[in-house]
Design a protein around this motif. Structure first.
Motif, mmCIF file in Angstrom:
data_model
loop_
_atom_site.group_PDB
_atom_site.id
_atom_site.type_symbol
_atom_site.label_atom_id
_atom_site.label_comp_id
_atom_site.label_asym_id
_atom_site.label_seq_id
_atom_site.Cartn_x
_atom_site.Cartn_y
_atom_site.Cartn_z
ATOM 1 N N SER A 26 16.515 21.162 -25.638
ATOM 2 C CA SER A 26 17.012 20.775 -24.316
ATOM 3 C C SER A 26 16.054 19.766 -23.699
ATOM 4 C CB SER A 26 17.147 22.005 -23.418
ATOM 5 O OG SER A 26 17.994 22.953 -23.996
ATOM 6 N N TYR A 77 10.638 16.909 -19.491
ATOM 7 C CA TYR A 77 9.857 17.344 -20.653
ATOM 8 C C TYR A 77 8.987 16.202 -21.179
ATOM 9 C CZ TYR A 77 8.676 19.088 -25.290
ATOM 10 O OH TYR A 77 7.986 19.472 -26.403
ATOM 11 N N ASP A 107 15.562 26.056 -20.588
ATOM 12 C CA ASP A 107 14.297 25.330 -20.656
ATOM 13 C C ASP A 107 13.528 25.823 -21.887
ATOM 14 O OD1 ASP A 107 11.622 24.499 -20.388
ATOM 15 O OD2 ASP A 107 11.720 24.550 -18.208
#
Length: 447
Positions: free
Chosen positions: A40, A45, A371
């Motif tokens: 994901s 990120y 997440d």
């Protein structure tokens, strides 16, 4: 050359070149699909990697990055060695449990540096029982004296509240098995403080709420590690605390977890009734998300009773309430409840009703939405996906998903997840001649 702790990963930043973080994240997701991985990845990120907050990616991201940049190693991409991040050779004595609320590169305002937090996290991952005890749940709530005050004050109430947050954080990252035994001491101390009384009514109210939430958190650790009788006792303790103090939010929380436990124990009727009781307690609180979660708990109970119509009605209520969005009235403990959890709980309903292909679609969405840094939930959702795929007649896909779970179990300790994976392995035995299934079964048996 590998980045030093918390320094920017300029090497990885150069790999992005002129692309925006969002564009690069899209490339990462595309590369993952090419090798059958699911990550994901988003701009946030990428930012965490480039800032040095993520010093070493998890195994799924590692495979994707090495696929994107053939011939390079993680060190070539600016990452630290995994053994350095996990601290297998870390020798420094850990600081108090409260420091573990920090994430690398952040400061929650309690005065603990990111470096100290990282040492603690490495100590936890080292795995020795003495280290785990000191680095995670060594908190006594009483400071160094270990003696009860004559009356509890604001600092003791705050310590109880902080213990709840830290247990939840550690569970999100590592699972319950290593935490449960050590969580009993803070819980006993919290109730001892409650028995001692407080200097002010407002402090006593905080202690009631904090001790009750701590009982729910410790109950969850027992639940997730397969200690169902212990979990039931802790949840009942939380419910009693809620009733004594007139805390509707705590009461709704206790009933929510009791419904979840009843469903897992095969007491579907009890699950329905507990969820409905939780809904009655939650109505005045003004939190649609809480009502959504309780509707999902009720749907799980109806699915266990094979009542498809009632299950669908509860699912409809869950989606309707969820669509109203979050509010300032949402309880702090509900931070875990997002779209990924909703998809997972719906997957469990369809699986219980025997619609495994439909369940797999929801479980896949749950894993995709989660997440990736909350390793326990990624492992949980992927284990659900593996089981649904196995029962839906897709053994090779199930074996692939099961392999991902095995990767994650190097970071996560959860009896619940291991049990789910064992069920999937048994379901796949008739397909063991498939190379992918055979490899998974061999690896699972070795683990």
């Amino acid at each position: 050359m590998a980045a030093s702790p918390h320094s920017p990963n300029s090497t990885f930043r150069r790999m992005r070149a002129q692309q925006s973080p969002a564009e690069f994240a899209a490339l990462v997701r595309r590369a993952a699909k090419e090798i059958g991985e699911t990550v994901s990845c988003d701009a946030r990120y990428i930012g965490r990697v480039e800032s040095g907050e993520i010093r070493c990616p998890n195994y799924a991201y590692e495979r994707v990055f090495l696929h994107m940049f053939p011939g390079l190693t993680l060190a070539d991409l600016g990452f630290s060695p995994r053994e350095a991040v996990r601290g297998r050779s870390a020798q420094r004595a850990p600081a108090p449990f409260s420091a573990l609320t920090h994430r690398p590169g952040t400061d929650s305002g309690t005065g603990t540096s990111p470096k100290e937090s990282d040492v603690l996290r490495r100590a936890f991952m080292a795995g020795g029982s003495a280290t785990v005890a000191a680095a995670t749940l060594g908190l006594t709530l009483l400071g160094d004296s270990r003696r009860l005050p004559s009356r509890a004050g604001e600092s003791e109430a705050a310590a109880v509240e902080d213990a709840v947050r830290q247990i939840r954080l550690l569970d999100d990252r590592h699972g319950a098995d290593a935490l449960y035994r050590k969580a009993a001491e803070p819980l006993r101390t919290a109730y001892a403080l409650l028995d001692a009384g407080a200097r002010r009514q407002s402090t006593e109210d905080r202690l009631h709420a904090g001790a009750g939430e701590l009982a729910v958190s410790v109950g969850w650790l027992a639940h997730d590690s397969g200690r169902f009788d212990d979990a039931r006792s802790h949840y009942a303790e939380a419910l009693a605390t809620a009733r004594v103090s007139g805390d509707a939010g705590l009461e709704a929380h206790a009933f929510s977890n009791m419904a979840f436990l009843a469903r897992d124990c095969g007491r579907a009727r009890e699950a329905v009734r507990a969820a409905q009781a939780g809904r009655r307690a939650a109505r005045p609180l003004g939190s649609p998300r809480l009502l959504s979660l309780l509707a999902l708990r009720e749907a799980g109970g109806w699915a266990g009773l094979a009542d498809r119509k009632a299950c669908e009605e509860a699912l409809t209520r869950a989606h309707t309430e969820f669509a109203k969005g979050g509010t300032g009235s949402d309880p702090e403990w509900m931070s875990f409840f997002g779209e990924a959890e909703l998809e997972y709980l719906e997957a469990r309903c369809w699986s219980a009703l025997g619609e495994h292909s439909r369940a797999a679609r929801h479980a896949r969405r749950a894993a995709d939405l989660q997440d990736p840094h909350f390793a326990r939930n990624v492992a949980l959702y992927t284990a659900e996906l593996a089981g649904d795929l196995a029962r839906a007649g897709a053994p090779d896909e199930a074996a692939w998903a099961g392999g991902r779970v095995l990767d994650l179990l190097t970071e996560v300790q959860s009896t619940r997840i291991r049990s789910m994976l064992s069920d999937t392995a048994r379901t796949l035995v008739p397909h063991q001649r498939s190379p992918r299934v055979g490899a998974f079964l061999t690896r699972h048996a070795a683990v």
